[in-house]
Design an enzyme around this catalytic site. Structure first.
Site, mmCIF file in Angstrom:
data_model
loop_
_atom_site.group_PDB
_atom_site.id
_atom_site.type_symbol
_atom_site.label_atom_id
_atom_site.label_comp_id
_atom_site.label_asym_id
_atom_site.label_seq_id
_atom_site.Cartn_x
_atom_site.Cartn_y
_atom_site.Cartn_z
ATOM 1 N N ASP A 268 5.424 -27.382 -11.232
ATOM 2 C CA ASP A 268 5.707 -25.960 -11.467
ATOM 3 C C ASP A 268 5.153 -24.975 -10.419
ATOM 4 O OD1 ASP A 268 5.895 -27.570 -13.699
ATOM 5 O OD2 ASP A 268 4.717 -26.272 -14.991
HETATM 6 N N1 DQQ Z 1 3.910 -28.505 -16.457
HETATM 7 C C1 DQQ Z 1 4.686 -28.156 -17.615
HETATM 8 C C2 DQQ Z 1 3.919 -27.034 -18.222
HETATM 9 C C3 DQQ Z 1 2.508 -27.437 -17.981
HETATM 10 C C4 DQQ Z 1 2.569 -28.027 -16.609
HETATM 11 C C5 DQQ Z 1 6.090 -27.786 -17.270
HETATM 12 C C6 DQQ Z 1 1.603 -29.148 -16.380
HETATM 13 O O1 DQQ Z 1 4.182 -26.849 -19.590
HETATM 14 O O2 DQQ Z 1 1.626 -26.334 -18.045
HETATM 15 O O3 DQQ Z 1 6.628 -28.568 -16.256
HETATM 16 O O4 DQQ Z 1 1.704 -29.666 -15.080
#
Ligand code: DQQ
Length: 590
Positions: free
Chosen positions: A66
């Site tokens: 992300d």
């Molecule tokens: N990736 C998810 C999120 C979390 C993060 C979404 C953890 O919900 O915070 O891809 O790497």
């Protein structure tokens, strides 16, 4: 969703549900970051270069996911992102940090946030930045506090505001700021948004969550940003959508093209709520009204508020986040594209994941959807323009675009046609929401009436490999339906079997979406940003966007070809086609 050994208890039912949905033929993007503990911390120095992108954002090695906390502060853009410093699969997550003055040339700086305190010792997950009055940035992020994946919300502030790159961030002792109460599912309580300021002078944020299979955004309010109280009801929720991750909530202007700061409200504004669906691994958004008095968001009547809702991107695009750029009065969207090869392959190449080219977002004049377009800065990378004008493509014809490096290119084409009469009838038994299924049945090689026409990207000389991006027009009772596809099914000769790991084949979906255009002008435009293993496409000026990740074996570097093609009985005309080699940013030393 992350699977760790400790999370297996709750992860398994979700996985089974995903498989069940796949059996029902419901479009599911492959789970994005499963945990492969055995690969999490492999410290290899080798990095396989083939398929690495030339002008997309990616670190020199290892896993990214992300985009986090994007912001513009004192002349500098900041991009943080979820990063595994030790391996090419999800794990050991920190907030890596890069800075830029133009969103194109990036400089890597120190990791901004990494596990170091009891309130984040098991992970520093996603979050957002807010610029507080007095020009003070603050970041909210989710901390994992135990092996059971219990989630709390923390904050960091820059150690030194006079450092132009804000390299060091500190975690004050009053963390965590928000701990789940009894009413909240504490293992599905994450990814705080940028805060917005209500007329009452109180800040608001939302976190993604769920209650059973109802996805929701819990809302919290605060007068001083330090003490937060949970609102009595979620900002919004939707039954049957499963856990919501990475919510994004922001205003768009009804009358103008400028982006708006997150706190703007009023009569000239619509709001957007975007959520990332943990179960299906794609995102959807609705447009609607923010009822500030009640602190509720209500989607417009004709919005689909669930799995079949509008998507920013109908392909490989997840965990996106937007921010307001005051230097150009625009709202910019960042999205992450995971690999779609196998975990084994990722470990061998020693990298996984890219950030897509940032996009500006505005409201479409219809008020019924958003429009996205690559930020104008990306055009500074264009070199060696080639162009075509008024070239007819009769049934079965294709024309090669030569003179540029087509494996790393920007192509912008407008097709026109004389009549809609040859459009194939839309079979009423087809699912109006399942564009992807239709695309997998009616691929570029299946002859049609009006279309398929478009581009064959990353094609090998004898078309053993190619990734077609194309339109196909259907005739419904009293309107036309335009399908747009980005079809990875023939993108690679690589034998998925040789890269099989844990029963996972390489993933080559026929991604697709419908394009909401009336075709009165008998025109359809397509822009594709091609970059070795990614094709990002924007149909009809950004109404429908689709990203594919592909891994050609023959169509690499100088051996890749690019064609415009038509495989419909109606002749189409290339009114104009402009294409450029895309050069490498000068500084991409992540
Ligand atoms: N990736 C998810 C999120 C979390 C993060 C979404 C953890 O919900 O915070 O891809 O790497």
């Amino acid at each position: 969703m992350e699977f760790s050994k400790s999370a297996v208890n709750w992860a398994l039912p979700v996985l089974l549900l995903s498989c069940f949905l796949a059996l029902l033929n419901i479009n599911c993007v492959e789970a994005s970051h499963k945990v492969f503990t055995e690969f999490q911390s492999i410290n290899s120095v080798n990095v396989r270069q083939v398929h690495r992108t030339g002008y997309h954002f990616q670190p020199t090695k290892h896993w990214i996911n992300d985009p986090n906390g994007p912001m513009y502060y004192n002349g500098v853009y900041h991009l943080f992102y979820q990063y595994n410093p030790k391996g090419a699969v999800w794990g050991n997550i920190v907030w890596a940090h890069s800075v830029s003055t133009d969103l194109i040339n990036w400089k890597k700086v120190e990791h901004a946030i990494y596990p170091s305190k009891p309130f984040d010792q098991y992970g520093c997950w996603s979050g957002s930045a807010t610029i507080l009055p007095g020009n003070k940035p603050i970041i909210l992020y989710t901390g994992i506090i135990d092996k059971n994946n219990t989630q709390v919300q923390n904050y960091v502030v820059p150690a030194n505001l006079s450092d132009p790159y804000l390299r060091e961030w500190i975690k004050p002792d009053n963390n965590p700021l928000i701990v789940a109460d009894q009413s909240v599912n504490k293992t599905s309580f994450r990814d705080p948004t940028t805060a917005w300021l209500g007329r009452d002078g109180h800040w608001r944020i939302v976190m993604g969550s769920r209650r059973k299979d109802r996805g929701m955004t819990h809302m919290y309010r605060s007068k001083d940003f330090m003490h937060w109280t949970k609102a009595g009801h979620p900002l919004h929720s939707s039954a049957g959508t499963g856990n919501w991750e990475c919510p994004d909530f922001y205003p768009v202007s009804i009358s103008g093209k400028n982006g708006l700061d997150t706190s703007v409200m009023g009569p000239n504004v619509k709001h957007v709520l975007k959520v990332s669906l943990d179960v299906t691994r794609y995102e959807y958004y609705t447009l609607g009204s923010y009822l500030a008095q009640q602190d509720r968001y209500v989607p417009d009547k004709d919005m689909v508020d669930g799995w079949n809702g509008l998507r920013y991107d109908y392909g490989n695009f997840y965990a996106s986040k937007s921010f307001f750029d005051p230097s150009k009065n625009r709202r910019i969207l960042w999205g992450w594209a995971n690999e779609s090869d196998t975990t084994d392959n990722d470990v061998q190449k020693n990298w996984a994941g890219i950030q897509l080219i940032p996009r500006t977002i505005v409201l479409d004049p219809s008020g019924k959807q958003l429009l996205q377009w690559p930020i104008e800065e990306v055009e500074t990378l264009r070199r060696n323009k080639v162009e075509l004008k008024n070239q007819k493509l009769a049934k079965g014809e294709k024309i090669e675009i030569k003179g540029i490096t087509v494996a790393q290119a920007d192509v912008d084409v407008t097709f026109t046609f004389n009549s809609l009469d040859n459009a194939e009838p839309f079979d009423p038994s087809w699912d109006r929401y399942d564009a992807q299924k239709l695309c997998s049945q009616k691929g570029s090689a299946v002859q049609g009436g009006l279309g398929p026409f478009g581009l064959l990207t990353l094609a090998s000389e004898n078309l053993e490999e190619y990734t077609p991006v194309f339109f196909r027009v259907f005739k419904d009772q009293n309107k036309h339906i335009v399908l747009m596809c980005s079809d990875a099914s023939r993108s690679s000769l690589m034998d998925p079997k040789t890269h099989m790991k844990n029963g996972n084949d390489a993933y080559r979906p026929s991604f697709a979406g419908f394009v909401n255009v009336d075709l009165k002008d008998k025109k359809l435009s397509l822009r594709s940003l091609i970059d070795n293993s990614v094709v990002e496409s924007f149909g009809a000026g950004g109404k429908t966007c689709i990203t594919s990740r592909v891994y050609p074996t023959l169509a690499v570097y100088g051996n890749a070809h690019l064609y415009a093609f038509n495989n419909g009985t109606e002749t189409v005309n290339i009114e104009s086609l402009n294409a450029w080699t895309m050069s490498r940013p000068l500084q991409m030393n992540h």
